[in-house]
Write a protein that holds these residues in place. Structure first.
Motif, PDB file in Angstrom:
ATOM      1  N   ILE A  93       0.863  -1.172   0.056  1.00 50.23           N
ATOM      2  CA  ILE A  93       0.117   0.053   0.018  1.00 50.23           C
ATOM      3  C   ILE A  93       1.013   1.221   0.063  1.00 50.23           C
ATOM      4  O   ILE A  93       0.611   2.294  -0.553  1.00 50.23           O
ATOM      5  CB  ILE A  93      -1.166  -0.034   1.089  1.00 50.23           C
ATOM      6  CG1 ILE A  93      -2.074   1.056   1.006  1.00 50.23           C
ATOM      7  CG2 ILE A  93      -0.493   0.157   2.694  1.00 50.23           C
ATOM      8  CD1 ILE A  93      -2.984   0.963  -0.310  1.00 50.23           C
ATOM      9  N   SER A  97       1.059   3.651  -3.090  1.00 50.78           N
ATOM     10  CA  SER A  97       1.039   5.391  -2.778  1.00 50.78           C
ATOM     11  C   SER A  97       2.161   6.276  -3.231  1.00 50.78           C
ATOM     12  O   SER A  97       1.617   7.162  -3.714  1.00 50.78           O
ATOM     13  CB  SER A  97       0.676   5.296  -1.171  1.00 50.78           C
ATOM     14  OG  SER A  97      -0.386   4.614  -0.737  1.00 50.78           O
ATOM     15  N   TYR A 120     -10.557   1.832  -0.777  1.00 52.13           N
ATOM     16  CA  TYR A 120     -10.552   1.194   0.508  1.00 52.13           C
ATOM     17  C   TYR A 120     -11.624   0.509   1.003  1.00 52.13           C
ATOM     18  O   TYR A 120     -12.763   0.691   0.779  1.00 52.13           O
ATOM     19  CB  TYR A 120     -10.349   2.668   1.542  1.00 52.13           C
ATOM     20  CG  TYR A 120     -10.122   2.169   3.019  1.00 52.13           C
ATOM     21  CD1 TYR A 120      -8.752   1.386   3.209  1.00 52.13           C
ATOM     22  CD2 TYR A 120     -11.037   2.156   3.754  1.00 52.13           C
ATOM     23  CE1 TYR A 120      -8.632   1.004   4.743  1.00 52.13           C
ATOM     24  CE2 TYR A 120     -10.985   1.523   5.291  1.00 52.13           C
ATOM     25  CZ  TYR A 120      -9.628   1.144   5.492  1.00 52.13           C
ATOM     26  OH  TYR A 120      -9.444   0.519   6.768  1.00 52.13           O
ATOM     27  N   CYS A 141      -5.110  -0.267  -5.332  1.00 49.94           N
ATOM     28  CA  CYS A 141      -4.807   0.640  -4.073  1.00 49.94           C
ATOM     29  C   CYS A 141      -5.376   1.667  -4.230  1.00 49.94           C
ATOM     30  O   CYS A 141      -5.346   2.633  -3.384  1.00 49.94           O
ATOM     31  CB  CYS A 141      -3.358   0.586  -3.927  1.00 49.94           C
ATOM     32  SG  CYS A 141      -2.517  -1.057  -3.447  1.00 49.94           S
TER      33      CYS A 141
END
Length: 186
Positions: A93, A97, A120, A141
């Motif tokens: 994650i 990101s 999410y 993600c």
């Protein structure tokens, strides 16, 4: 050089209205190269990107994610292939990101607007996985909407020296939460 890099960071804003104009393939390729240049845990590079420009798929994403109902002509869905994760699997994650942040900054540098749409929770993960046909070991993600901005937002610096500590954390320092609707303040 320093000021131009800092200016890029401050100039990046979340854009929610886009022109009905496709993005040139060369710009998408540049954005993808920036995404793949992101740092990752133990150099795992678990990311896989799905570039969506087909209107019917974009419409389906917008319909299933009411919080992402913006007219961007392109979405880059950043996914983690968990089979590519060595060592600590949950780190993907953070890796993805970092890739999304690179996408947003590169889009800004190319004079494009962008918006980070979080993916999410099990329901959101299932929805986007079903739309783009992801296997179980590939986890979405986040989504980066990209397009030519149809709104103008000036640079915004958010530096807050009250959230910077020297050497150790000061448990006695008081903080106020950011107001829920910043627009009411301006």
């Amino acid at each position: 050089m320093y000021e131009s890099v800092l200016d890029l960071f401050i100039r990046r804003r979340s854009i929610r209205s886009y022109l009905d104009k496709p993005i040139e393939k060369e710009k998408i390729d540049t954005i993808l190269k920036a995404a793949f240049a992101a740092p990752s845990t133990c150099n795992n590079q678990p990311w896989e990107m799905i570039v969506v420009t087909e209107k019917s798929i974009m419409d389906e994403i917008r319909a299933k994610f009411s919080f992402a109902n913006y007219n961007a002509p392109c979405a880059i869905i950043v996914c983690a292939n968990t089979h590519l994760c060595r060592n600590i699997k949950g780190m993907y994650i953070f890796d993805c990101s970092a890739a999304i942040q690179n996408i947003l900054l590169c889009a800004t540098a190319l004079d494009l607007g962008s918006l980070w749409v979080g993916v999410y929770g099990e329901q959101s993960i299932k929805k986007i996985s079903d739309i783009v046909g992801l296997p179980k070991h590939v986890v979405p993600c986040g989504i980066a909407y990209i397009g030519y901005a149809n709104e103008v937002k000036g640079p915004r610096e958010q530096f807050n020296d009250k959230r910077v500590y020297e050497q150790v954390y000061d448990i006695n320092r008081k903080h106020r939460a950011r107001p829920k609707n910043m627009k009411k303040l301006t």
